[in-house]
Every structure is written in structure tokens, then in C-alpha cells.
Scaffold this motif. Structure first.
Motif, PDB file in Angstrom:
ATOM      1  N   HIS A  80      19.872  29.972  33.078  1.00 40.45           N
ATOM      2  CA  HIS A  80      19.593  28.534  33.085  1.00 40.45           C
ATOM      3  C   HIS A  80      20.816  27.674  32.799  1.00 40.45           C
ATOM      4  O   HIS A  80      20.757  26.462  32.922  1.00 40.45           O
ATOM      5  N   ASP A  81      21.897  28.281  32.386  1.00 39.55           N
ATOM      6  CA  ASP A  81      23.026  27.460  31.966  1.00 39.55           C
ATOM      7  C   ASP A  81      24.193  27.495  32.946  1.00 39.55           C
ATOM      8  O   ASP A  81      25.306  27.140  32.610  1.00 39.55           O
ATOM      9  N   LEU A  82      23.946  27.939  34.168  1.00 37.80           N
ATOM     10  CA  LEU A  82      25.008  27.939  35.176  1.00 37.80           C
ATOM     11  C   LEU A  82      24.491  27.225  36.409  1.00 37.80           C
ATOM     12  O   LEU A  82      23.294  27.204  36.673  1.00 37.80           O
ATOM     13  N   ARG A  83      25.433  26.635  37.149  1.00 40.05           N
ATOM     14  CA  ARG A  83      25.062  26.007  38.411  1.00 40.05           C
ATOM     15  C   ARG A  83      25.845  26.640  39.538  1.00 40.05           C
ATOM     16  O   ARG A  83      26.926  27.187  39.327  1.00 40.05           O
ATOM     17  N   ILE A 113      28.922  41.032  40.986  1.00 43.71           N
ATOM     18  CA  ILE A 113      27.801  40.715  40.088  1.00 43.71           C
ATOM     19  C   ILE A 113      28.226  40.949  38.645  1.00 43.71           C
ATOM     20  O   ILE A 113      28.898  41.936  38.352  1.00 43.71           O
ATOM     21  N   CYS A 114      27.853  40.035  37.754  1.00 37.65           N
ATOM     22  CA  CYS A 114      28.053  40.323  36.337  1.00 37.65           C
ATOM     23  C   CYS A 114      26.925  39.704  35.533  1.00 37.65           C
ATOM     24  O   CYS A 114      26.177  38.869  36.029  1.00 37.65           O
ATOM     25  N   LYS A 115      26.786  40.132  34.291  1.00 36.71           N
ATOM     26  CA  LYS A 115      25.788  39.542  33.397  1.00 36.71           C
ATOM     27  C   LYS A 115      26.165  38.078  33.150  1.00 36.71           C
ATOM     28  O   LYS A 115      27.334  37.778  32.887  1.00 36.71           O
ATOM     29  N   ALA A 116      25.166  37.218  33.197  1.00 34.78           N
ATOM     30  CA  ALA A 116      25.453  35.792  33.006  1.00 34.78           C
ATOM     31  C   ALA A 116      26.096  35.553  31.640  1.00 34.78           C
ATOM     32  O   ALA A 116      26.965  34.695  31.497  1.00 34.78           O
ATOM     33  N   ASP A 117      25.695  36.332  30.639  1.00 33.92           N
ATOM     34  CA  ASP A 117      26.262  36.152  29.301  1.00 33.92           C
ATOM     35  C   ASP A 117      27.745  36.494  29.259  1.00 33.92           C
ATOM     36  O   ASP A 117      28.443  36.110  28.333  1.00 33.92           O
ATOM     37  N   ASN A 118      28.201  37.243  30.223  1.00 36.36           N
ATOM     38  CA  ASN A 118      29.616  37.634  30.232  1.00 36.36           C
ATOM     39  C   ASN A 118      30.469  36.745  31.114  1.00 36.36           C
ATOM     40  O   ASN A 118      31.670  36.957  31.227  1.00 36.36           O
ATOM     41  N   ALA A 119      29.837  35.785  31.783  1.00 32.24           N
ATOM     42  CA  ALA A 119      30.601  34.919  32.687  1.00 32.24           C
ATOM     43  C   ALA A 119      31.314  33.862  31.851  1.00 32.24           C
ATOM     44  O   ALA A 119      30.693  33.065  31.169  1.00 32.24           O
ATOM     45  N   VAL A 120      32.630  33.888  31.912  1.00 29.72           N
ATOM     46  CA  VAL A 120      33.444  32.965  31.125  1.00 29.72           C
ATOM     47  C   VAL A 120      33.619  31.663  31.894  1.00 29.72           C
ATOM     48  O   VAL A 120      33.982  31.687  33.063  1.00 29.72           O
ATOM     49  N   ARG A 121      33.339  30.541  31.255  1.00 33.79           N
ATOM     50  CA  ARG A 121      33.539  29.248  31.931  1.00 33.79           C
ATOM     51  C   ARG A 121      35.021  28.947  32.030  1.00 33.79           C
ATOM     52  O   ARG A 121      35.724  28.971  31.021  1.00 33.79           O
ATOM     53  N   ILE A 122      35.486  28.626  33.249  1.00 34.65           N
ATOM     54  CA  ILE A 122      36.884  28.241  33.410  1.00 34.65           C
ATOM     55  C   ILE A 122      36.960  26.721  33.258  1.00 34.65           C
ATOM     56  O   ILE A 122      36.397  25.990  34.060  1.00 34.65           O
ATOM     57  N   PRO A 123      37.632  26.229  32.243  1.00 30.05           N
ATOM     58  CA  PRO A 123      37.677  24.778  32.020  1.00 30.05           C
ATOM     59  C   PRO A 123      38.637  24.101  32.998  1.00 30.05           C
ATOM     60  O   PRO A 123      39.457  24.775  33.626  1.00 30.05           O
ATOM     61  N   PRO A 124      38.517  22.777  33.133  1.00 32.27           N
ATOM     62  CA  PRO A 124      39.485  22.086  33.972  1.00 32.27           C
ATOM     63  C   PRO A 124      40.869  22.200  33.345  1.00 32.27           C
ATOM     64  O   PRO A 124      40.989  22.447  32.153  1.00 32.27           O
ATOM     65  N   GLY A 125      41.893  22.056  34.141  1.00 34.65           N
ATOM     66  CA  GLY A 125      43.238  22.047  33.578  1.00 34.65           C
ATOM     67  C   GLY A 125      43.999  23.328  33.791  1.00 34.65           C
ATOM     68  O   GLY A 125      45.140  23.454  33.362  1.00 34.65           O
ATOM     69  N   ILE A 126      43.382  24.299  34.443  1.00 35.16           N
ATOM     70  CA  ILE A 126      44.120  25.520  34.757  1.00 35.16           C
ATOM     71  C   ILE A 126      43.758  25.934  36.171  1.00 35.16           C
ATOM     72  O   ILE A 126      42.601  25.812  36.573  1.00 35.16           O
ATOM     73  N   SER A 127      44.740  26.385  36.929  1.00 37.05           N
ATOM     74  CA  SER A 127      44.431  26.792  38.295  1.00 37.05           C
ATOM     75  C   SER A 127      43.750  28.150  38.241  1.00 37.05           C
ATOM     76  O   SER A 127      43.927  28.923  37.300  1.00 37.05           O
ATOM     77  N   LEU A 128      42.976  28.439  39.270  1.00 34.51           N
ATOM     78  CA  LEU A 128      42.204  29.682  39.271  1.00 34.51           C
ATOM     79  C   LEU A 128      43.109  30.900  39.258  1.00 34.51           C
ATOM     80  O   LEU A 128      42.835  31.892  38.594  1.00 34.51           O
ATOM     81  N   GLU A 129      44.215  30.811  40.009  1.00 38.06           N
ATOM     82  CA  GLU A 129      45.060  32.002  40.060  1.00 38.06           C
ATOM     83  C   GLU A 129      45.753  32.255  38.727  1.00 38.06           C
ATOM     84  O   GLU A 129      46.027  33.386  38.375  1.00 38.06           O
ATOM     85  N   ALA A 130      45.984  31.187  37.961  1.00 38.32           N
ATOM     86  CA  ALA A 130      46.581  31.391  36.641  1.00 38.32           C
ATOM     87  C   ALA A 130      45.536  31.881  35.649  1.00 38.32           C
ATOM     88  O   ALA A 130      45.853  32.592  34.694  1.00 38.32           O
ATOM     89  N   ALA A 131      44.282  31.506  35.870  1.00 38.89           N
ATOM     90  CA  ALA A 131      43.226  31.909  34.937  1.00 38.89           C
ATOM     91  C   ALA A 131      42.933  33.400  35.047  1.00 38.89           C
ATOM     92  O   ALA A 131      42.604  34.049  34.058  1.00 38.89           O
ATOM     93  N   ALA A 132      43.080  33.953  36.260  1.00 45.11           N
ATOM     94  CA  ALA A 132      42.706  35.357  36.462  1.00 45.11           C
ATOM     95  C   ALA A 132      43.391  36.301  35.475  1.00 45.11           C
ATOM     96  O   ALA A 132      42.713  37.070  34.786  1.00 45.11           O
ATOM     97  N   PRO A 133      44.712  36.247  35.353  1.00 43.40           N
ATOM     98  CA  PRO A 133      45.341  37.188  34.420  1.00 43.40           C
ATOM     99  C   PRO A 133      45.009  36.914  32.951  1.00 43.40           C
ATOM    100  O   PRO A 133      45.063  37.821  32.130  1.00 43.40           O
ATOM    101  N   VAL A 134      44.655  35.669  32.636  1.00 42.96           N
ATOM    102  CA  VAL A 134      44.336  35.363  31.235  1.00 42.96           C
ATOM    103  C   VAL A 134      43.084  36.107  30.795  1.00 42.96           C
ATOM    104  O   VAL A 134      42.916  36.474  29.640  1.00 42.96           O
TER     105      VAL A 134
END
Ligand SMILES: *Cc1c(COP(=O)(O)O)cnc(C)c1O
Length: 721
Positions: A80-83, A113-134
Motif C-alpha cells: 500500500h505504500d508504493l506507487r 521481483i523483491c519484497k516490498a519491505d526491502n524496496a529502498v526509496r531513492i530520494p530526489p537529488g541523486i541520479s539513478l546510476e549513482a544510486a545503484a552502487p550505494v
């Protein structure tokens, strides 16, 4: 609208081969999400997994990869907490080594596929390719930092500071207020640690008397040591220089054993522990710190098909920095079976015509560049290569009116729309206005009659007063009580039933989705439709009709995670714009029952819309749909990211940001529309003074960040005066 097949790197037998092939797209379980992977980091853990180096047995035919970022494409009933379109990361979570990319399929595929509880929200301010290694490296060192118990202003030694993990560790430690002793080797690393990474002290761990030297520069030894090195010796050194009561955290995985002097370990109260990844909340913290402190992540983006090459390089030590696979639209090698997803346009053009593809002229290239920063409307998209190619391919100069059975390209397009919308028939028209007005005119026979609509409706406000002229109808303009969209409650009160000859009866209820980018949710459309279609009418009369101005219907259903069919079940007719988010050069399409469309063809002719050489435009629209629909979630995610940013710096909005529009409340925000235009212009961007910012698939990341900069300057300056 998800594809059924996708590209994935499948590990065949333990460590032997990786095969890039097509496998089915999975279905998320009740508590799971399906993530459309954009980027996937590649780290040594994947290599170990691929080679089967872990104690547990990997899954058969495993899809590897354990740090990926992308967009939510679907989710289960308990989520319920993801769009749809939310930016999330998948990370290696491990209770009992349930590692993604080891025990379950990982991120080296287009849809993971992953568990919704394990899906980390990526906040604004970082590009996706930079977020991947983090998601793996960043959280690993951040977690280790927490495990070290080091306090602000205390000293932590980072051993292996010059490497990928180490450089992140130094930056995290500095961002968290610690003093950093960097241990690495050589003068280049020394310069990098002290000047680029901000370390306070440096010791070369290949020097003589390392322990003495460390104690000397730190005045008695560091309070903690984090060892990311993958050789054994630094572990032994750390036990000799750590300050009494200090903590040594092992992160690197060298082969070998740790032996310490028990007497000194006990009497000096030295803690030795291991640390391994973290949970979702810690990852979100790690991302937030990285963004706030603005430090740099080193990575190289490489093509999805290059995984085997990267592994080869990692094994023979030729890999510089961390590799990030660009998954997104998937391999540029491979076949074109997943049409619209992974076709290499250049190759295709060359193959099909035997000549190099030159359908994109210099002026079209320039137009594409301009569209990247054009926020005036989503009508400003320009044709992509596949669209131009489709026009060429369809240039058979048929006549959709004279030719028996119509033009084949037009028919193919209308057939696709029939499939997409679940309606009996579809008809290509010239514009959205024409589509709406043909629909309304077709539904309405003899006045007196009224159309009930939202008082802001395009059909009423933006279509030159066509309704009374073409359909001789009056309108009932209703203001939604919730300020966003009509509900049953709004509609119920305002329906004019037949029987009182003072009042022209309601014959059509016309809804709009989206309106200003805001969704009219399926639930409400259903409630209204069920009610309206059951309003009592005199014997012999047909029920009140439901029309949808679905100029941006496909945006709406994509964002709501429903199908166009489900939505259009609530309506008897709809007009859908092709020239907006769908990216077609021009045109709209109307849908309804066969009987309805047959009658609509009279009015299309009467309103001057029965064009003959429509084949080229219909073919272009079809190609544009293939290209643009899969990009809509990305467009929405970018819109939301910019909206989040604008909100944080003080902008107020008139409507929720559900899809591809941000409608700024200029008054409440306290900025002038003209100033908005000129600040955008200064940054090479186009915008209208209304405060509405429209996003589309050709808006670039760079265009979006320039918009953020322009609007930051705007609000600072306007607030100052
Ligand atoms: C764009 C639009 C239309 C149709 O506009 P045309 O410019 O005539 O193609 C209709 N309704 C809405 C809500 C629109 O945004």
C-alpha cells in the motif's frame, strides 16, 4: 502493459557461463513489487556468486545481480505504500543469506521481483546510476561505521582507503563528523585521501613500523578501525594500533585467519567484529547522507550486454572503478523480438534499407535537443527515429477514404487501439478537439439537451465554444468539492432528469482524465458511471451517455497501475490524444461501439477530418506508442522527483502531482508567471507563465536539473523583493 518476456543474464552452471537470453517476466506475489531495473551495480560479490564461492548452494539458472535501481512497475495486493513509477532500489538483504542474485533472481534482468519491505526509496537529488552502487557499497561502509561505535570527533582508521569501498568509507566518516586516518599505499593515494576525500591523517600501510606510526600520528591510536582491504596483513596491524577499548570492524574478505594475542585483547578491551550490509532504513539513511554531503561516487556505466567482459576484467584485475550496468531498455546487441524495447534502431535501419540510417536530419536532431528542456506542454515531443522510419515504411500513398477496406496502416493502428482500449471500434481524427466534438455531436440528437462536465473541462473551456455551435447543447459546469476531481456526490446533485420542460435534460456526462495531470481514479469513475447509466429516462430513450476526454488517459492508467480497458468500461466513448505523451507527430483517436464509430464517421467528414493519406500518420502513431508507453513511468518518476524538490524549496501546487504535470500555485508560492518564464529562459528552457510544467519522454535529466536550478533562483529572488 508489461511485456511478457524480458532480457536477463542467466548463470548456467556454477561459474562456468553467463547467458544473455529472454526469460518470462515474473508476477509479484501479494507482498512483493516488480521493479523495472534501470541500472544494476556489479561488484565482487556477484562474481563470487557466479562462481559459486558462497557456502550455500545458489539457485539453478540464477539471474545474478544484487544492487539495482529502477521504477516500480507492478505490486501485489498487500502493498500500500508504493506507487507505479516510484524510484526504488533493490539491495542484498540477508537474513539467512537470502541474497538477491544468489538464492533468488537478482537485478541483471529488466524486471526484478523483491519484497516490498526491502524496496529502498531513492530520494530526489541523486541520479539513478549513482544510486545503484550505494545500495551495496555505500550501505556496507555506512553500516560498518555504525558498528564501529565511533563517536563524533573521535578517530576512525579506514584501512584500504584508496579503493572503491574505502573512498566511500572516508567520505561517510567525514560526513558523520569523525576524524579519519586513511591507510593506503603510495603517494598518489596519499594525495587522494588527504585532498580529495578529506582524510585528517594518512599512513602508508606498506611502510615499516605501521603500528608505531599510526599511534604517533593519532596520539595513541584510533578509536575504531574499519578494514575494507582484501589482504590479511592489515587485520593483524589493526590489533596492534587500536586504542584500548576500541573496535575493529572487518568488511573486506581476504582469505586467511585472524590470530590475536588474547592477553592484550582482553586487557586492552579490544572489540573485533564483522559487518555486512544493512537494512532498508539504514540504506535510506546512507542515501540521504550521501546526498546531503554531496560526496562523489566513482562508477562507470557500461552496456547491459557487457557483463561477461566486466567479470573477465575483474578477475584479471583490469577493472578500474565500479561498473554499473545500464539495463533500462536492455541489450543493444541481440534480436528485435521485444519490439520497442531493445531494438537497435541504427542497425535496423541499415539492415532494412541497405543504406545508413539518415532519417534523423540535423534540424530534427536540434528539435529533439530543444524538446529536452521544453516544459510548455507534452505536445512538444518530436518524432524519434523509429517514428520517422515508420512514416517512410507507410508511405504507400493509399487513400483511406476511397480504397476498399481503408488504408492498411490506418487499420493496423486502429486495431492496436481497439486492443488497448477494449472497445469495438476506433477512428483516427486530426486533433483532440475534433475527437471530443465528434463524440459529443454523435451522442446528441435533438435539443434540448445538456452536457454535464467539470467546470474546468477542456471540451468546454478550451475548444472555442464548439459545444453550442456543433451540438446545440448547453452545459452544466460542476466544481468538484475536493478541488481535484469530480466524484459521484458532485455529479448526483447536478444531473437534470427528463420530465420538467423548463430544463434541458442531461444527455451526456463528460469526464476528463487526467485534468492538469491529476488522476480521476477508477473508483470514482466507476461510481459516477454506475449511477449515471442507471438514471431513469422516459420509455424509448437511451440511458445518459458517459464520454471521456482521455487526452492523457494512458498517462492516467499507467500511473494508477490499471489497464485502459478497465477504465474505459465506464465510458461509451473516449477521445485519446496521440500527439501528447504518446509522442506521435499529430492526431487523436476516438473509440466506442461499432455503431457509434460508424455514425461518428459522418461527423468526422462533416467537420473536415476525413483525411485520405492518413496512413503515414497512423503508422507514426503506432510506432510512437510502442516507443513512448514504456517510458511513461520514467517520465512520471522524473516529474515527481522535480516536484519533491520544488516542494522542499517552498513551491506550492494547485493539484497533486500524479503523472507528468506540476501545476504551481503562483499566488500561494509568491512568484510571478512572467518571471518564471524568464528564469527558465535564462537556463535555456521553455515554459508558460501559467505555472503549469509539463514533462514528456524527451525531457532530459539535464533539462530537469536546469529547471530545478532556474526555479530555485526564481523563488530566492522573488522572496527577496
Ligand atoms: C490537449 C487536450 C485536448 C485536445 O487538444 P487538441 O489541441 O485539439 O489536440 C483535449 N482535452 C484535453 C484535456 C487536452 O489536454
Amino acid at each position: 502493459m508489461l511485456p511478457s518476456m524480458q532480457w536477463a543474464h542467466v548463470f548456467k552452471t556454477r561459474g562456468q557461463t553467463i547467458e544473455l537470453k529472454q526469460i518470462p517476466v515474473g508476477k509479484p506475489g501479494p507482498d512483493e513489487v516488480l521493479v523495472q531495473i534501470e541500472y544494476s551495480g556489479v561488484c565482487h560479490t556477484d562474481l563470487h556468486a557466479c562462481k559459486g564461492d558462497f557456502p550455500a548452494t545458489p539457485k539453478e539458472n540464477l539471474v545474478g545481480g544484487h544492487e539495482g535501481v529502477g521504477l516500480v512497475a507492478a505490486f501485489g495486493t498487500q502493498v500500500h505504500d508504493l506507487r507505479i513509477g516510484d524510484l526504488v532500489g533493490i539491495q542484498p538483504l540477508c537474513p539467512k543469506l537470502q541474497l538477491s542474485g544468489y538464492m533468488v533472481d537478482g537485478t541483471f534482468q529488466q524486471y526484478c521481483i523483491c519484497k516490498a519491505d526491502n524496496a529502498v526509496r531513492i530520494p530526489p537529488g541523486i541520479s539513478l546510476e549513482a544510486a545503484a552502487p550505494v545500495l551495496c557499497a555505500g550501505i556496507t561502509v555506512y553500516k560498518a561505521l555504525k558498528e564501529s561505535n565511533v563517536q563524533p570527533d573521535q578517530i576512525i582508521a579506514i584501512v584500504g582507503a584508496g579503493g572503491g569501498l574505502g573512498s566511500l568509507a572516508c567520505q561517510y566518516a567525514k560526513a558523520c563528523g569523525h576524524k579519519v586516518l586513511a591507510l593506503s599505499s603510495g603517494s598518489a593515494k596519499r594525495g587522494m585521501c588527504l585532498y580529495d576525500l578529506g582524510a585528517d591523517y594518512f599512513v602508508d600501510y606498506k611502510g615499516s613500523n605501521v603500528a608505531e606510526e599510526v599511534k604517533r600520528v593519532t596520539g595513541g591510536g584510533p578509536h575504531a578501525a574499519m578494514i575494507v582491504s582484501s589482504v590479511e596483513e592489515p587485520f593483524h596491524q589493526a590489533t596492534q594500533y587500536i586504542r584500548p577499548g576500541g573496535t575493529i570492524v572487518a568488511v573486506g574478505l581476504p582469505p586467511g585467519k585472524l590470530s590475536t594475542n588474547i592477553f592484550s585483547m582482553v586487557t586492552q578491551k579490544i572489540n573485533i567484529k564483522g559487518s555486512y550490509v544493512g537494512n532498508r532504513y539504514e540504506t535510506e539513511e546512507a542515501l540521504a547522507i550521501l546526498i546531503r554531503a554531496g560526496f562523489s561516487v566513482q562508477y562507470n556505466v557500461v552496456d547491459f550486454a557487457e557483463l561477461q567482459n566486466i567479470y573477465d576484467k575483474m578477475e584479471n584485475g583490469g577493472m578500474k572503478g565500479r561498473a554499473v550496468l545500464k539495463v533500462g531498455k536492455a541489450p543493444t546487441k541481440g534480436s528485435s523480438e521485444l519490439s520497442g524495447y531493445c531494438r537497435d534502431v541504427h542497425l535496423n535501419l541499415k539492415q532494412e534499407n541497405g543504406t545508413p540510417g539518415n532519417v534523423v536530419s540535423r534540424s530534427l536532431e536540434q528539435a529533439i535537443e530543444r524538446a529536452a528542456g521544453d516544459f510548455r506542454s507534452d505536445t512538444v515531443t518530436v518524432p524519434t527515429e523509429p517514428v520517422m522510419q515508420a512514416i517512410i515504411n507507410a508511405s504507400t500513398f493509399g487513400d483511406d477514404i476511397y480504397d476498399e477496406g481503408g488504408d492498411p496502416a490506418v487499420n493496423a493502428f486502429q486495431e492496436r487501439i481497439r486492443e488497448l482500449t477494449g472497445k469495438e471500434a476506433a477512428l483516427f481524427v486530426l486533433s483532440g478537439t475534433q475527437g471530443n466534438q465528434i463524440c459529443l455531436r454523435t451522442h446528441l440528437h435533438q435539443p434540448p439537451h445538456t452536457i454535464l462536465l467539470d467546470y474546468r473541462a477542456h471540451v468546454q473551456v478550451w475548444e472555442t465554444g464548439a459545444i453550442p455551435l456543433l451540438s446545440q447543447a448547453t452545459v452544466t459546469g460542476v466544481e468538484p468539492k475536493n478541488g481535484i476531481h469530480l466524484t459521484l456526490d458532485d455529479v448526483k446533485d447536478r444531473i437534470v432528469e427528463e420530465g420538467n420542460f423548463h430544463f434541458p435534460p442531461t444527455r451526456v456526462v463528460s469526464l476528463e482524465n487526467t485534468l492538469g495531470g491529476a488522476i480521476l481514479p477508477l473508483k470514482h469513475a466507476r461510481e459516477i458511471s454506475n449511477y449515471v447509466r442507471n438514471v431513469r429516462v422516459p420509455r424509448g430513450r437511451s440511458p445518459i451517455v458517459m464520454h471521456l476526454d482521455g487526452a492523457r488517459l494512458l498517462e492516467a492508467v499507467t500511473a494508477e497501475g490499471i489497464t485502459a480497458k478497465e477504465y474505459l468500461d465506464c465510458f461509451d466513448s473516449a477521445s485519446i490524444c496521440l500527439s501528447k505523451g504518446c509522442g506521435a507527430p499529430m492526431g487523436s483517436v476516438i473509440v466506442g461501439s461499432r455503431e457509434f464509430i460508424d455514425r461518428a464517421m459522418w461527423f468526422r467528414k462533416m467537420f473536415g477530418g476525413a483525411t485520405r493519406q492518413t496512413g503515414m500518420m497512423a503508422a507514426a502513431a503506432l510506432a510512437a506508442l510502442d516507443h513512448s508507453l514504456p517510458l511513461l513511468p520514467r517520465v512520471h518518476a522524473l516529474t515527481r522527483r522535480v516536484a519533491d524538490y520544488l516542494h522542499r524549496i517552498g513551491y506550492e501546487f494547485l493539484l497533486p502531482v500524479d503523472t507528468n504535470m506540476i501545476v504551481i500555485d503562483l499566488k500561494k508560492t509568491g512568484v510571478r508567471g512572467e518571471a518564471l518564464v524568464s528564469y527558465c529562459k535564462r537556463h535555456g528552457l521553455l515554459a508558460f507563465p501559467s505555472g503549469r510544467l509539463a514533462f514528456h519522454h524527451q525531457i532530459s535529466e539535464d533539462g530537469a536539473s536546469r529547471l530545478q536550478r532556474a526555479l530555485l533562483e526564481l523563488i530566492l529572488d522573488e522572496k527577496r523583493v
